[in-house]
Write a protein that holds these residues in place. Structure first.
Motif, PDB file in Angstrom:
ATOM      1  N   TRP A 163      -1.860   8.905   2.619  1.00 47.59           N
ATOM      2  CA  TRP A 163      -1.300   7.802   3.416  1.00 47.59           C
ATOM      3  C   TRP A 163      -0.619   8.354   4.663  1.00 47.59           C
ATOM      4  CZ3 TRP A 163       3.627   7.047   5.154  1.00 47.59           C
ATOM      5  CH2 TRP A 163       3.842   5.841   5.839  1.00 47.59           C
ATOM      6  N   ASP A 192       0.833  -1.212   0.000  1.00 48.24           N
ATOM      7  CA  ASP A 192       0.000   0.000   0.000  1.00 48.24           C
ATOM      8  C   ASP A 192       0.868   1.263   0.000  1.00 48.24           C
ATOM      9  OD1 ASP A 192      -2.285  -1.513   0.011  1.00 48.24           O
ATOM     10  OD2 ASP A 192      -2.685  -1.287   2.155  1.00 48.24           O
ATOM     11  N   ASP A 218       1.778   8.897  -6.342  1.00 49.36           N
ATOM     12  CA  ASP A 218       1.091  10.157  -6.612  1.00 49.36           C
ATOM     13  C   ASP A 218       1.182  11.045  -5.366  1.00 49.36           C
ATOM     14  OD1 ASP A 218      -1.806  11.641  -6.231  1.00 49.36           O
ATOM     15  OD2 ASP A 218      -1.124  11.671  -8.317  1.00 49.36           O
ATOM     16  N   GLN A 221      -0.808  13.231  -4.047  1.00 45.78           N
ATOM     17  CA  GLN A 221      -2.030  13.314  -3.240  1.00 45.78           C
ATOM     18  C   GLN A 221      -2.251  12.049  -2.430  1.00 45.78           C
ATOM     19  OE1 GLN A 221      -5.056  14.394  -6.182  1.00 45.78           O
ATOM     20  NE2 GLN A 221      -4.958  16.521  -5.490  1.00 45.78           N
ATOM     21  N   THR A 222      -2.075  10.878  -3.060  1.00 50.03           N
ATOM     22  CA  THR A 222      -2.271   9.627  -2.316  1.00 50.03           C
ATOM     23  C   THR A 222      -1.161   9.437  -1.285  1.00 50.03           C
ATOM     24  OG1 THR A 222      -1.157   8.420  -4.110  1.00 50.03           O
ATOM     25  CG2 THR A 222      -3.572   8.505  -4.157  1.00 50.03           C
ATOM     26  N   ALA A 244       0.763   4.118  -2.783  1.00 47.85           N
ATOM     27  CA  ALA A 244       0.396   5.482  -2.393  1.00 47.85           C
ATOM     28  C   ALA A 244       1.432   6.499  -2.853  1.00 47.85           C
ATOM     29  CB  ALA A 244       0.219   5.564  -0.882  1.00 47.85           C
TER      30      ALA A 244
END
Length: 581
Positions: free
Chosen positions: A283, A269, A276, A278-279, A273
């Protein structure tokens, strides 16, 4: 005459990692995160929360990966001293967060090889003015930018030679996560120990430690051989169950404390994450910035997830035998590369009597593992080692992560970086290094640091230490962007590289400074956007189209036999999910 400061007779017992960090650490400090196979991640998360946005800290740690990406996302750090920045699971690769790392974004970077980094800690711990190293040879670009920390001096017994001196690495505080401790501050840890306790002794102030549990003094007194950090070094202590998560912790069931595995789903994960901004920010907010304490972090993980990580697992119904590997499909390009690499390694062991394989992470360690199994089939035993302290490994089938605790449990010896990269490698002429490369030139010099466009790759890790000291085989899929005429950055010298293995054959040379030639040939298979119709027709065309090298085909070129069913079955049994397919 100066008087040493009075230290408290017992460490401060904090309610958790956040209180411990807030009590001791100040802006501008140099904080070291000690790296066994179980980095003090709960303490690092607390550091990120306490100093978010300050860009003030210097942090040293052997590698920045997995949840340590919070150091970049928090904005807490001005400078990082390390040997690797990227991702390690499911395979080593660059991380988008560090595309501009060479330009000082998101922080200033100082890169070392793993052994030279550890030797600097050892010099500080032993009170020495310098360490000496056989790594970081004059050829490597790793030496650049280290004025004041790295010195080349004349050899006192041979003016024609030189000696490399390393300045000690002295953090103010060392963060450490252990299995358990007593209230006096004696900290227990279980190997493999990575850099061991050197960083604890190197710290000018002392150690801030988290442990799975603080236990009665009598419990620790009964196992003095397991105490890695003595009470006199520990300034502060707290409990932090799963304090190494998402990394693993081996406990040996000491004091009845459960060990746990790496959380592969969590690690995956993080990698996703960070693709990018934003991700990545989301996270960080979910697992670090928006978490009030380590206790809340554990709540977010949930009891079911925590229980699934316990290792060795509690007794249960007998496990079903694994299904036989499916060999109905043809080998992929990557699988053919790994098999050809394993054959080369096995042949060199037979010919030259190497007794140890130091497995670098990636396709290289898969080839080393497969070679050891092929040799064992013929009654030849060779020891496989990994840089953090696993020696005489017998990797568990189905787990491809080089540093899994499952493999630690199946190793005959568990030590640390100095004993492995030093004793088992640098001091052992019968060790063969098995390495990978992001770029490799016709002299077998290796780049794992910078791409031509300035983007960051990962750094050296232990590769420079291995390539600087022992014979090596490099296993890397061939392409004009990987097999290059000239490197962007020379991370590891090619002086000791004997062979370079591609997906269509093995390049060999008679010795350092002599040219490589294609010595064996197996027609390549489709992969990386190439269809069967796009494949080169013959060995000369393969060298011309799939590399950027100006090298020839050997007069005595041998034909490799096709990948056998047995080889493919062994490989797919080790890698049933196809992480290296």
């Amino acid at each position: 005459m100066t008087t040493a400061p009075v230290r408290p007779s017992v460490p401060h017992l904090a309610s958790g990692p956040d209180e411990l960090v807030r009590r001791f650490v100040r802006e501008g400090d140099h904080v070291h995160a000690a790296a066994t196979m179980s980095r003090p991640n709960a303490l690092l998360n607390a550091v990120c929360r306490a100093f978010a946005g300050s860009r003030s800290l210097t942090v040293s740690t052997t590698a920045v990966h997995s949840s340590a990406h919070a150091l970049a996302l928090s904005g807490a750090v001005r400078k990082v001293i390390t040997g690797f920045v990227g991702d390690t699971f499911p395979s080593p690769r660059p991380n988008r967060l560090y595309r501009e790392l060479a330009d000082g974004k998101p922080f200033e970077i100082e890169m070392w090889s793993l052994l030279s980094y550890t030797q600097r800690l050892m010099a500080a711990a032993l009170g020495q003015p310098f360490a000496t190293t056989g790594s970081m040879l004059a050829e490597t670009d790793l030496r650049h930018g280290k004025e004041g920390s790295l010195h080349l001096v004349a050899h006192p017994e041979d003016p024609e030679r030189s000696v490399t001196l390393l300045a000690p690495l002295r953090p103010r505080f060392t963060l450490f996560h252990g299995v358990c401790a007593d209230r006096r501050g004696n900290v227990v840890a279980v190997p493999p120990l990575g850099e061991g306790a050197w960083a604890a002794y190197a710290a000018t102030e002392g150690v801030l430690a988290s442990v799975e549990a603080i236990v009665d003094d009598e419990v620790i007194a009964a196992m003095p051989d397991r105490v890695v950090i003595p009470a006199a070094r520990v300034l502060g202590l707290c409990e932090a169950p799963l304090g190494a998560h998402p990394q693993s912790l081996r406990t040996g069931q000491l004091a009845g404390i459960d060990g746990y595995l790496d959380d592969y789903a969590f690690l995956t994960d993080i990698v996703s994450a960070c693709k990018d901004p934003q991700t990545a920010a989301a996270w960080y907010e979910q697992w670090v910035g928006g978490v009030a304490s380590h206790a809340e972090y554990l709540e977010r993980l949930g009891e079911r997830r925590r229980a699934a990580l316990v290792f060795p697992a509690p007794p249960g119904p007998p496990a079903q035998a694994p299904a036989p590997a499916d060999v109905s499909t043809a080998p992929t390009e990557q699988e053919q590369l790994i098999v050809l690499g394993a054959r080369t390694v096995a042949e060199l062991v037979r010919e030259r009597g190497y007794d140890t394989l130091l497995a670098g992470i990636g396709t290289s360690h898969m080839s080393a593992w497969l070679a050891a199994r092929l040799l064992a089939r013929d009654g030849i035993q060779v020891q496989v080692a990994a840089e953090l302290g696993l020696q005489s490994m017998d990797p568990e089938a189905g787990d491809v992560f080089l540093f899994s605790q499952r493999h630690a449990e199946r190793s005959q010896m568990l030590t640390g970086v100095a004993e492995t990269l030093g004793g088992a490698v640098a001091a052992n002429p019968r060790c063969l290094g098995v390495l990978s490369a992001a770029e490799i030139d016709p002299d077998a010099n290796i780049n794992t640091t910078l791409l031509p466009d300035g983007r960051w790759i990962t750094g050296s890790g232990g590769a420079n230490d291995i390539a600087s000291s022992v014979d090596c085989v490099v296993i890397a899929v061939a392409s004009p962007r990987r097999y290059v005429p000239r490197l962007t950055h020379l991370t590891s010298p090619g002086l000791h590289v004997r062979d370079v293995v591609s997906q269509f054959g093995r390049f060999a040379r008679t010795g350092p400074g002599t040219p490589f030639e294609l010595a064996s040939w197996l027609p390549p298979v489709a992969g990386r956007g190439r269809t069967a119709e796009d494949l080169p027709d013959g060995p000369e065309a393969a060298v011309r189209e799939l590399t950027g090298w100006d090298v020839g085909v050997g007069r005595f070129l041998t034909d490799e036999k096709a990948v056998t069913t047995e080889e493919l079955a062994l490989l797919r049994t080790m890698d049933p999910e196809g992480c290296y397919r």
